[in-house]
Write a protein that holds these residues in place. Structure first.
Motif, mmCIF file in Angstrom:
data_model
loop_
_atom_site.group_PDB
_atom_site.id
_atom_site.type_symbol
_atom_site.label_atom_id
_atom_site.label_comp_id
_atom_site.label_asym_id
_atom_site.label_seq_id
_atom_site.Cartn_x
_atom_site.Cartn_y
_atom_site.Cartn_z
ATOM 1 N N UNK A 46 41.427 110.409 65.576
ATOM 2 C CA UNK A 46 41.060 109.030 65.877
ATOM 3 C C UNK A 46 40.046 108.506 64.874
ATOM 4 N N UNK A 47 40.198 107.254 64.466
ATOM 5 C CA UNK A 47 39.274 106.648 63.513
ATOM 6 C C UNK A 47 38.359 105.646 64.206
ATOM 7 N N UNK A 48 38.835 104.968 65.255
ATOM 8 C CA UNK A 48 38.056 103.938 65.932
ATOM 9 C C UNK A 48 37.380 104.520 67.172
ATOM 10 N N UNK A 49 36.347 103.813 67.642
ATOM 11 C CA UNK A 49 35.680 104.192 68.886
ATOM 12 C C UNK A 49 36.440 103.629 70.070
ATOM 13 N N UNK A 50 36.389 104.355 71.162
ATOM 14 C CA UNK A 50 37.040 103.920 72.392
ATOM 15 C C UNK A 50 35.973 103.837 73.474
ATOM 16 N N UNK A 51 35.746 102.641 73.972
ATOM 17 C CA UNK A 51 34.648 102.387 74.904
ATOM 18 C C UNK A 51 35.211 101.870 76.220
#
Length: 333
Positions: A46-51
């Motif tokens: 994964x490259x992006x953050x997941x919030x």
């Protein structure tokens, strides 16, 4: 009746375990797949953050950042479980001005350090949890696919071979009824499938320590119901055919949609609603969804009762149709 049933059951099991090539393939194929996926997908790409966001509120710039995926939750406990499983990098509840981070998650640490500067008034809470790897998610798919092939082709070709070699013709001369013969075939193959699958699961679990929150007994029940449904489907496909080529085509016709639409390799969460509804007609879909709910979410039988009833009904329908359509011998014999 019990003596006839036991004779067919025992003969079928002895035939399978004497066939070393078939036994070796059923053991080696899922083992190789699991080991291969363990090495190929050992990292997290994964490259992006997941919030995760719980409740309403939060109009500041933090909730409109680029390259960040926001997931809304109504249930705080469920969202915290996702954070503990490393499926979220950060969890924010605007109403209480609180955010949670998993102290064992490297991605969560950087999300907290980089992004929470935009939340100066929020209180920080920490959780502990173990990551669900792709290997943990795909394991039921690998084992389910192996069960599917073993259930469908293992009984389909056997019935056709029995019919071509006049074994069924000789059995017809006995008091054995079609429903008794099919029930014995289902239980015999079920014993084989459960034995093979249990061995592979235990062996792989000792190597990779799979994520398991629920009950092993519940998982065994789900596995048995799913295997029974697919075995009954294989018997239905071979109930009248005397051609191995035709039977192989029919079995491929039903096995490939299950392999693609039942969530063996990837989730169908983003698929069109029509595809998701069509997948509910496949026994492998219910087997995998129930197994993953038990393993990854700790679901009990009450939470997965829809899948249990679906697999039970499919087993009875397939077996009933197979008994009605069953032919003891080929045309002209």
């Amino acid at each position: 009746m019990l003596n006839r049933f036991w004779a067919v059951f025992r003969a079928r099991n002895l035939e399978f375990f004497r066939d070393r090539s078939s036994l070796g393939w059923n053991l080696a194929f899922p083992l190789l797949l699991v080991v291969g996926f363990a090495f190929i997908f050992s990292g997290d790409g994964r490259a992006a953050y997941k919030i995760g966001l719980v409740g309403e509120g939060g109009d500041n710039s933090f909730f409109h950042l680029q390259h960040v995926e926001y997931v809304a939750y109504d249930d705080l406990a469920l969202a915290q479980q996702k954070l503990q499983q490393h499926q979220l990098d950060l969890l924010v509840e605007p109403a209480s001005q609180t955010y949670w981070v998993n102290r064992s998650s490297p991605q969560g640490y950087f999300a907290s350090e980089l992004l929470t500067g935009k939340l100066p008034d929020y209180q920080r809470q920490e959780l502990d949890g173990r990551e669900i790897r792709y290997l943990d998610w795909v394991l039921p798919g690998i084992l389910g696919m192996n069960m599917m092939f073993s259930s469908l082709f293992g009984v389909g070709y056997v019935i056709v071979r029995y019919r071509k070699s006049s074994v069924l013709k000789r059995l017809k001369a006995t008091p054995l009824r079609a429903v008794e013969f099919l029930a014995a075939q289902i239980l015999s193959r079920l014993f084989i499938v459960l034995s093979i699958t249990s061995f592979v699961f235990i062996a792989c679990n000792s190597l990779f320590d799979f994520y398991m929150l629920g009950s092993y007994l519940n998982l065994l029940l789900v596995t048995a119901l799913g295997a029974a449904a697919m075995i009954a489907l294989g018997l239905l496909m071979a109930s009248r055919s005397q051609s191995e080529e035709l039977t192989g085509g029919l079995l491929n016709l039903i096995s490939w949609p299950m392999m693609l639409l039942s969530g063996v390799w990837f989730s169908l969460e983003g698929a069109p609603q029509a595809i998701q509804q069509a997948a509910q007609l496949l026994p492998l879909t219910h087997l995998l969804e129930a197994a993953r709910a038990i393993m990854n979410d700790g679901a009990g039988l009450a939470e997965i009762q829809y899948h249990l009833w679906a697999m039970l009904v499919m087993t009875l329908v397939f077996m009933g149709l197979g008994a009605v359509l069953f032919r003891w011998q080929g045309e002209g014999r």
